[in-house]
Design an enzyme around this catalytic site. Sequence first.
Site, mmCIF file in Angstrom:
data_model
loop_
_atom_site.group_PDB
_atom_site.id
_atom_site.type_symbol
_atom_site.label_atom_id
_atom_site.label_comp_id
_atom_site.label_asym_id
_atom_site.label_seq_id
_atom_site.Cartn_x
_atom_site.Cartn_y
_atom_site.Cartn_z
ATOM 1 N N CYS A 114 0.817 -1.224 0.000
ATOM 2 C CA CYS A 114 0.000 0.000 0.000
ATOM 3 C C CYS A 114 0.845 1.267 0.000
ATOM 4 O O CYS A 114 0.346 2.348 -0.302
ATOM 5 C CB CYS A 114 -0.951 -0.006 1.193
ATOM 6 S SG CYS A 114 -2.015 -1.455 1.175
ATOM 7 N N ASN A 117 -10.057 -1.236 -1.432
ATOM 8 C CA ASN A 117 -8.618 -0.950 -1.319
ATOM 9 C C ASN A 117 -7.923 -1.438 -2.591
ATOM 10 O O ASN A 117 -7.886 -2.642 -2.853
ATOM 11 C CB ASN A 117 -8.075 -1.677 -0.074
ATOM 12 C CG ASN A 117 -6.595 -1.420 0.170
ATOM 13 O OD1 ASN A 117 -5.898 -0.871 -0.680
ATOM 14 N ND2 ASN A 117 -6.121 -1.843 1.327
ATOM 15 N N HIS A 146 -4.016 6.875 1.679
ATOM 16 C CA HIS A 146 -4.261 5.526 1.174
ATOM 17 C C HIS A 146 -5.666 5.101 1.599
ATOM 18 O O HIS A 146 -6.140 5.481 2.663
ATOM 19 C CB HIS A 146 -3.199 4.580 1.760
ATOM 20 C CG HIS A 146 -3.514 3.138 1.521
ATOM 21 N ND1 HIS A 146 -3.735 2.638 0.260
ATOM 22 C CD2 HIS A 146 -3.664 2.099 2.384
ATOM 23 C CE1 HIS A 146 -3.993 1.358 0.359
ATOM 24 N NE2 HIS A 146 -3.971 0.996 1.618
HETATM 25 C C1 LIG Z 1 -10.617 -5.904 8.660
HETATM 26 C C2 LIG Z 1 -11.380 -5.088 9.672
HETATM 27 C C3 LIG Z 1 -12.431 -4.274 8.947
HETATM 28 C C4 LIG Z 1 -12.085 -6.049 10.627
HETATM 29 O O1 LIG Z 1 -12.789 -5.320 11.597
HETATM 30 P P1 LIG Z 1 -12.734 -5.779 13.123
HETATM 31 O O2 LIG Z 1 -13.672 -4.918 13.845
HETATM 32 O O3 LIG Z 1 -11.301 -5.753 13.532
HETATM 33 O O4 LIG Z 1 -13.318 -7.213 13.047
HETATM 34 P P2 LIG Z 1 -12.707 -8.578 13.569
HETATM 35 O O5 LIG Z 1 -11.573 -8.994 12.704
HETATM 36 O O6 LIG Z 1 -12.473 -8.455 15.039
HETATM 37 O O7 LIG Z 1 -13.907 -9.534 13.328
HETATM 38 C C5 LIG Z 1 -15.128 -9.382 14.009
HETATM 39 C C6 LIG Z 1 -16.026 -10.520 13.630
HETATM 40 O O8 LIG Z 1 -16.448 -10.360 12.264
HETATM 41 C C7 LIG Z 1 -16.171 -11.561 11.537
HETATM 42 N N1 LIG Z 1 -15.869 -11.221 10.155
HETATM 43 C C8 LIG Z 1 -14.639 -11.064 9.572
HETATM 44 N N2 LIG Z 1 -14.797 -10.742 8.280
HETATM 45 C C9 LIG Z 1 -16.114 -10.660 8.051
HETATM 46 C C10 LIG Z 1 -16.888 -10.368 6.919
HETATM 47 N N3 LIG Z 1 -16.324 -10.045 5.721
HETATM 48 N N4 LIG Z 1 -18.233 -10.371 7.028
HETATM 49 C C11 LIG Z 1 -18.819 -10.660 8.188
HETATM 50 N N5 LIG Z 1 -18.136 -10.983 9.314
HETATM 51 C C12 LIG Z 1 -16.794 -10.966 9.241
HETATM 52 C C13 LIG Z 1 -15.012 -12.188 12.258
HETATM 53 O O9 LIG Z 1 -14.983 -13.577 11.993
HETATM 54 C C14 LIG Z 1 -15.347 -11.880 13.699
HETATM 55 O O10 LIG Z 1 -16.309 -12.807 14.139
HETATM 56 P P3 LIG Z 1 -16.284 -13.330 15.662
HETATM 57 O O11 LIG Z 1 -16.448 -12.097 16.507
HETATM 58 O O12 LIG Z 1 -17.432 -14.263 15.681
HETATM 59 O O13 LIG Z 1 -14.948 -13.974 15.816
HETATM 60 C C15 LIG Z 1 -10.465 -4.145 10.465
HETATM 61 O O14 LIG Z 1 -9.698 -4.869 11.395
HETATM 62 C C16 LIG Z 1 -9.541 -3.387 9.574
HETATM 63 O O15 LIG Z 1 -9.958 -2.607 8.740
HETATM 64 N N6 LIG Z 1 -8.237 -3.556 9.743
HETATM 65 C C17 LIG Z 1 -7.273 -2.928 8.903
HETATM 66 C C18 LIG Z 1 -7.193 -3.736 7.664
HETATM 67 C C19 LIG Z 1 -6.436 -3.058 6.584
HETATM 68 O O16 LIG Z 1 -6.373 -1.859 6.539
HETATM 69 N N7 LIG Z 1 -5.859 -3.838 5.681
HETATM 70 C C20 LIG Z 1 -5.173 -3.345 4.571
HETATM 71 C C21 LIG Z 1 -3.894 -2.752 4.992
HETATM 72 S S1 LIG Z 1 -3.337 -1.594 3.925
#
Ligand SMILES: CC(C)(COP(=O)(O)OP(=O)(O)OC[C@H]1O[C@@H](n2cnc3c(N)ncnc32)[C@H](O)[C@@H]1OP(=O)(O)O)[C@@H](O)C(=O)NCCC(=O)NCCS
Length: 333
Positions: A115, A290, A260
């Site tokens: 990224c 993204n 980004h």
């Molecule tokens: C990915 C992201 C949106 C997830 O949000 P979060 O609040 O951290 O969510 P979690 O990973 O804790 O997951 C919460 C729940 O949703 C579930 N879940 C994960 N992906 C899911 C999806 N696409 N749809 C529905 N549920 C989902 C998980 O399994 C988890 O379930 P559980 O509570 O039963 O275990 C967030 O962490 C994020 O944006 N992180 C940065 C990622 C990023 O920027 N990546 C690119 C880098 S440049």
Amino acid sequence: MIHRSTILGIGHHVPSKVVTNHDLAKIMNTSDEWIVQRTGIRERRFIEENGTGASDLAMPATKMALEHAGLEAKDIDAIVFATLSPDFNFPGSGVLLGHKLGLPGVPALDVRNQCSGFLYGLSVADAWVRAEVYRRVLVVGAEVHSTGVEFTDRGRDVAVLFGDGAGAAVIGAATHPDQGLKSLEIHADGSGAKDLWLEAPASAYIPRLTHEMLDRGIHYPQMIGKQVFRWATEKMPVVARSVLDKAGLRPDQVDLFVPHQANLRINQLVGDKLGIPEAKTVHNIEKYGNTTAATIPLGLSEAWREGRCQRGSNVLFAAFGSGYTWGGAVITL
Ligand SMILES: CC(C)(COP(=O)(O)OP(=O)(O)OC[C@H]1O[C@@H](n2cnc3c(N)ncnc32)[C@H](O)[C@@H]1OP(=O)(O)O)[C@@H](O)C(=O)NCCC(=O)NCCS
């Protein structure tokens, strides 16, 4: 020595196929509500046809950037191609793009900094231009993610985030004393390499790819989302403040902030920490997801064409991604 480099022209391209959150909810256990609440993404673009690589998406973006600059392909002296999803493992997408542009002999460097790739590429182009190694450098960020993520419940955390797209900028010497790239920083910290990575095929393993690896799905990106979120919201404001200081600008002197696009919540938090209002911030994650190395040139290209910035505008860039890698830059267009 040339005083500063600048963006002579910018362009972008996204494939026409729109994939909404509702479309994804039909093939895996996710929902529009979950995706919008946590990321801001509503839809993304996917390539229409088998055989379309990052270099193919880069072609129309490059043509747009050249037209914007009033230049032709033959005016490009070097190519820097940032992507984590190259057309093939090797050779790099830069040489493929050079061939498609009809530029035999023109050097092409692939950058693998996820990224932050566009800012890493910009750093190289800036140094080349200022040192008069090359006059005009094409810096591309282009990705095809849709062929590389897993559209199943196992892969849903990553699959919903990414989209395909490209951005391109022609970098050359600034002609006005106050114009050009005023500061740029790039950073890396490999301690978090496995927080967001694509493990296989791996040169470190004998053999590089096995049926067992395919069964485990380690040929798809793996991410610890919360860790990435924490790092991004910590590092992006720090690097943004640092490049603003180096450029001698206060946050209220920023005309356009192009972060980004990984997550709308990340960018809102970063904007709040910096004191830059939403009205001056580019958000297009809702339309494209993204697009990794493409987000910054894609965001700037759209904003420029929408009249949100023009020659003379102070623009702030900030990026964070896998590696970890991050960076920031300030440019007066
Ligand atoms: C990915 C992201 C949106 C997830 O949000 P979060 O609040 O951290 O969510 P979690 O990973 O804790 O997951 C919460 C729940 O949703 C579930 N879940 C994960 N992906 C899911 C999806 N696409 N749809 C529905 N549920 C989902 C998980 O399994 C988890 O379930 P559980 O509570 O039963 O275990 C967030 O962490 C994020 O944006 N992180 C940065 C990622 C990023 O920027 N990546 C690119 C880098 S440049």
